[in-house]
Design an enzyme around this catalytic site. Structure first.
Site, PDB file in Angstrom:
ATOM      1  N   CYS A   1       7.793  -0.470  -3.545  1.00  0.00           N
ATOM      2  CA  CYS A   1       6.900  -1.248  -4.428  1.00  0.00           C
ATOM      3  C   CYS A   1       5.980  -0.366  -5.271  1.00  0.00           C
ATOM      4  CB  CYS A   1       6.163  -2.300  -3.612  1.00  0.00           C
ATOM      5  SG  CYS A   1       7.295  -3.606  -3.071  1.00  0.00           S
TER       6      CYS A   1
ATOM      7  N   HIS B   1      10.469  -5.419  -0.313  1.00  0.00           N
ATOM      8  CA  HIS B   1       9.996  -5.057   1.023  1.00  0.00           C
ATOM      9  C   HIS B   1      11.101  -5.177   2.073  1.00  0.00           C
ATOM     10  CE1 HIS B   1       5.653  -4.500   0.395  1.00  0.00           C
ATOM     11  NE2 HIS B   1       5.828  -5.336  -0.610  1.00  0.00           N
TER      12      HIS B   1
ATOM     13  N   GLU C   1      11.067  -4.103   5.054  1.00  0.00           N
ATOM     14  CA  GLU C   1      10.501  -4.333   6.383  1.00  0.00           C
ATOM     15  C   GLU C   1      10.229  -5.814   6.657  1.00  0.00           C
ATOM     16  OE1 GLU C   1       7.069  -4.885   3.896  1.00  0.00           O
ATOM     17  OE2 GLU C   1       8.693  -3.421   3.827  1.00  0.00           O
TER      18      GLU C   1
END
Length: 371
Positions: A257, A343, A345
């Protein structure tokens, strides 16, 4: 019950548009850039994500608070959004794993929230007119005063916010006896990213947003990571310089990001503020290397310039967002560096993108073998 006689409240946008609601609990005024997230779950993780610092969050799910909160389901040490705007706020909750209500969680973090807002209309307005500064307030007797206060709030374009959420001092995360050592630049890092690195046999040293390459390399790490975070990437001159040094030395580097945008700027690829950004857990991304699709979690209001990336001889675009063809990932052709604009994760797929952490560790492993 205290929510039966709640104070009237408003959402005031920078262009003068007003939406009406009621205070959830705390009274007062909160300022920020208004944005919306389309996720049906995960509100606690959203509220504590450092990438949302300075944002007034509009939840598109009609019911917020219905499953309460859990002290483990946080991405940082406190709520990071500037304020919350919802349609229906649930004071009661039902979930075995919850340890408190969302109202208690908001009050503990001193966050202003308003409900009973026509969030469908508000989100539609943002989609049409773009993200903009706004305020939420229960002090609605003097609208002209609120407009003057709102006019003084700095625009997100050009605003450096990483310093507001970054660690002040370096710290360690994970097992000291792990096989791999990673230096991570904290420009708004989420706890779950560190957890994913630690689960892959890595010991992470987390550095403040303005750490230099010399500082990050002093403990002889095997790889480097640039985190997610809030605000405009362009003012992060030291982070950009640090990325340039890591790339120049051809050391394993992974960015997510804001970290992805910093790597782009380090390669002379410009960034820009998006019309209303990408925020949700159902964003479709195509991996151009494998041809596979990924359902991803995204949270960003800035993006890298695709034309700049395509014309850069040192960079290859690896992922694209299928809704608008923005760049969702890239890698350097002759350097050990890659990054993504989403993202991995967060795992909404649930595991469509988790391979990116494995790729990073493999890059580190291969570099150690070659050395």
């Amino acid at each position: 019950m205290k929510y039966q006689s709640r104070k009237k409240a408003i959402v005031l946008l920078a262009d003068g548009t007003i939406f009406y609601g009621k205070a959830v609990g705390k009274e007062g005024t909160a300022f920020g850039e208004v944005c919306f997230n389309t996720g049906m779950t995960g509100y606690q993780e959203i509220f504590t994500d450092p990438s949302y610092f300075g944002q007034l969050m509009v939840a598109t799910n009609a019911h917020i608070g219905n499953y309460g909160t859990n002290s483990e389901e946080v991405e940082s040490d406190s709520i990071k959004i500037a304020g919350l705007i919802v349609k229906n706020f649930s004071y009661e909750f039902s979930r075995d794993l919850a340890d408190s209500s969302l109202q208690d969680f908001l009050e503990k973090n001193n966050l202003l929230a308003i409900s009973d807002v026509d969030t469908r209309a508000l989100v539609s307005y943002i989609r049409d007119n773009g993200a903009m500064n706004a305020l939420i307030s229960t002090d609605i007797d003097d609208i002209d005063l609120l407009k003057k206060q709102l006019a003084a709030v700095p625009d997100m374009n050009g605003l450096e916010l990483a310093s507001k959420v970054s660690t002040k001092e370096p710290y360690f995360y994970g097992n000291p006896n792990a096989t791999y050592k990673i230096s991570a630049l904290d420009i708004g890092v989420k706890k779950n990213i560190l957890r994913n690195l630690a689960e892959r046999d890595a010991y992470v040293k987390v550095f403040p947003y303005n750490a230099t390459f010399d500082e990050m390399s002093e403990w002889n790490p095997d790889g480097y990571f640039l985190s997610n975070g809030p605000g405009d990437p362009e003012p992060l001159s030291q982070a950009i310089e640090t990325a340039k040094e890591i790339i120049k030395n051809d050391l394993p580097l992974f960015g997510i990001c804001l970290g992805h945008q910093v790597i782009a700027l380090a390669n002379g690829i410009s960034t820009y503020k998006m019309h209303h950004g990408h925020r949700g857990i159902n964003h479709p991304v195509k991996n151009l290397i494998t041809g596979k699709g990924e359902i991803t979690s995204q949270n960003h209001g800035f993006a890298i310039n695709r034309e700049d990336a395509e014309s850069n001889p040192d960079v290859e675009i690896t992922h694209v967002h299928l809704n608008d063809n923005t760049v969702a990932g890239m890698r350097m052709k002759s350097k050990n560096c890659f990054s993504v604009q989403y993202h991995p994760e967060a795992s909404p797929g649930p595991n469509d993108s988790i391979y990116l952490f494995d790729e990073f560790i493999n890059n580190i492993k291969n570099t150690k073998v070659e050395a």
